[in-house]
Scaffold this motif. Structure first.
Motif: not given
Lengths: 273, 381
Positions: B121-135, B147-152
């Protein structure tokens, strides 16, 4: 900017003199005495005789740990409650907490003794109610109670400070994501106030482990902690050197424990000793 | 097809320290809509959002969610998640743990998700906000946009029915704002979640929203699509707040005829009383500069500002300063002819805001309420 101006150096001079006279010089004396015998000849013998004091060390560490844990268990919820209170209530609570700190520790300890002594206020009250006496002074419990009473504010204040600095938005975000208030407490508030807890633990543990008057007064001389031992050894010129060795070990012990504590905190809150 | 009503506010009022922040708000929010609460600081938009989120409770009135009254439901039991102003990401957790936070909270009614499920689920969310690799990244090492993307992502992971966004782009620079606007809109479309978005930036509101709710002084001034709000403002406040407007005192002679600035104009508005005083709105881009012999009005140019693809001209017509946007070069101090088409004229009923806005002779108040984001929060706290 490179270096400091002459004025800046001059301004620091009184402090440097002070530090040398009252911190560095006594330390050197302690080290000197610790490594010499009565005739002033270099010797390891003082450390060799330390084994007989190991029980005292263990007891001191145990007492200090217990007092610290109790202070944390009382202090953390108290700090939380205070940080939640209305500004006016908060001020009153803060003054109530600080008030004893403005009074000399020794006097506070005497006051506690007067309250808890066999002929003291508490026991007179209990007796007049026909409930019999409570023997607190002269017991382990009495000494730990004294430590908790004397050092509790040092636990509460740094935790309180980190809690008031805690952004309310983190708590709202936690609630927003599904945490009830208990879950918010354990998942957000607690981890974000760790630096205050570390400060509090350090500030309670260090004076607790080195105290002597609390054990003397509330232990009625029956309980011997490291502090008492050092005091007694220094009262007799022939045991100066052993006393110095214990002091040195004690100092190293404290420095190591403070060092360990500081590793846990990010140095971003509270006061680090 | 009529969309399903998701949230209803009924006569909601709220005051802080005796100062009324919301004066009887009635608002319906439908499923899968992008709704923006727009207004100057102190208008009550953030308070409205916080009431929906459960962080404030109304003094009077009711809040319904899917037909159920939720006034007394605490935030953690609502199917609503929030992207906070300045994000409020947990500093003691990394990106992964921040996003996973909502999943890891034990809920009484559903089983704890497995480790694999959480990662998925987290990976899915990171993909949604374009932040893959920032885990594994620490929050403090992220830029404002990240930060904005993480918040979303954090707010969306529990699949809320409604996402509340409190001035989420306020702290970003202009370029990033534009990108994030587009991205937010696309996230909203892809997920189909209802977004309730608070901003004081009218351009942002017009760009992103399906429905704009214009608020001022604790009241809703107008609810409508961005086009409606721009073309058919309800009163002088809305006309002034959304875009630039010349707002002139006029009199409705009869249906389709309005008189102002000493001239009678044809217009498309009807349904007013005969001789009723009205406010007339004319957008700066709808005024044409024409040769004097064809002019409906004449005015003297008092200032010219070059804006790149057009000039912004202030023209004095009988003492009232008009703002006109034109691509024609004119001389400062020249007398120019003005022409206004009937469909460029919008007639509004008089309101408490009449006479307060729309004249460019003085410093515009608009600049003032656009400047300060913080004020709103102070009121809310």
């Amino acid at each position: 900017m490179k270096g400091r101006s002459v004025f800046q150096r001059m301004a620091a001079a009184p402090h440097i003199v002070w530090a040398v006279m009252f911190i560095v010089a006594p330390m050197l004396f302690v080290i000197y005495f610790a490594f010499t015998d009565e005739k002033g000849v270099f010797s390891w013998s003082n450390f060799a005789s330390l084994a007989q004091y190991s029980n005292v060390f263990i007891l001191s560490i145990a007492f200090a740990l217990i007092a610290t844990v109790i202070c944390l268990l009382i202090g953390y919820p108290l700090a939380y409650f205070m940080s939640k209170a209305k500004p006016k209530t908060q001020k009153v609570l803060l003054v109530l907490l600080m008030l004893p700190m403005w009074c000399n520790l020794l006097i506070r300890t005497y006051a506690l003794m007067a309250l808890l002594d066999n002929g003291g206020l508490l026991n007179s009250l209990l007796e007049s109610l026909g409930l019999g006496k409570l023997h607190i002074v002269g017991t382990n419990f009495g000494v730990i109670l004294g430590m908790v009473y004397d050092f509790l504010p040092y636990m509460v204040l740094p935790i309180f400070t980190t809690m008031t600095k805690l952004d309310r938005r983190y708590i709202e975000a936690s609630a927003d994501l599904g945490c009830n208030s208990f879950q918010t407490m354990t998942k957000v508030v607690f981890p974000l106030t760790v630096s205050g807890i570390i400060s509090g633990i350090t500030m309670v543990f260090v004076p607790s482990i080195s105290t002597f008057y609390i054990s003397q007064k509330l232990g009625a001389g029956k309980i011997d902690l490291v502090g008492d031992t050092i005091e007694r050894l220094f009262q007799n010129p022939s045991t100066y050197n052993v006393g110095a060795a214990i002091s040195l070990i004690m100092m190293i012990l404290i420095i190591v424990s403070v060092g360990i504590m500081n590793r846990f905190s990010d140095n971003d809150g509270g006061i680090i000793v | 097809m009529e969309k399903k009503k998701l949230i209803e506010l009924k006569s909601v009022t709220k005051s802080f320290d005796g100062e009324a922040v919301l004066r009887s708000i009635d608002l319906d929010i439908h499923d899968s809509e992008f709704v923006t609460l727009l207004g100057p600081s102190g208008c009550g938009k953030t308070t409205t959002l916080r009431i929906i989120g459960g962080f404030e409770s109304p003094d009077s009135g009711d809040v319904f969610f899917g037909g159920e009254r939720i006034n007394d439901i605490p935030p953690h039991k609502r199917h609503v998640n929030t992207v906070f102003q300045r994000y409020a990401l947990f500093p003691h957790l990394n990106v992964f743990e921040n996003i996973a936070f909502g999943l890891r909270v034990k809920k009484p009614d559903c089983p704890k998700p497995s480790k694999e499920e959480i990662v998925e689920r987290v990976t899915e969310m990171l993909t949604l906000v374009n932040l893959r690799g920032f885990e594994r990244r620490n929050i403090s090492t992220l830029s404002g946009g990240q930060q904005q993307r993480v918040a979303i992502a954090r707010a969306l992971i529990n699949k809320p029915k409604v996402l509340l966004l409190d001035e989420p782009l306020g702290a970003l620079d202009l370029k990033l704002r534009k990108d994030m606007q587009r991205e937010l809109k696309s996230i909203q479309k892809r997920t189909g979640i209802t977004f309730i978005y608070v901003t004081h930036d009218q351009e942002e509101a017009l760009t992103m929203s399906d429905v704009v709710v214009v608020m001022a002084d604790g009241k809703i001034q107008q609810i409508g699509t961005p086009v409606d709000i721009y073309n058919e403002p309800e009163n002088a406040f809305v006309a002034d707040f959304i875009g630039e407007s010349n707002i002139i005192d006029g009199v409705m002679e009869k249906d389709y005829t309005v008189r102002f600035s000493g001239h009678t104009f044809n217009c498309l508005d009807a349904g007013f009383d005969p001789r009723e005083p009205v406010d007339v709105v004319i957008r700066p881009e709808d005024v044409d500069i024409v040769p004097l012999e064809r002019a409906m009005l004449t005015g003297k140019v008092t200032s010219i500002t070059f804006k790149g693809d057009y000039y912004e001209i202030i023209t004095d017509v009988y003492g009232f300063k008009w703002m006109i946007e034109t691509s024609d070069a004119v001389e400062d101090g020249a007398t120019v002819g003005l022409h206004i088409e009937p469909d460029a004229i919008h007639v509004m009923k008089k309101s408490e805001y009449s006479g307060r806005y729309g004249d460019y002779s003085t410093y515009s108040e608009e600049a003032e309420h656009l400047s300060d984001v913080e004020e709103e929060e102070v009121t809310a706290e």
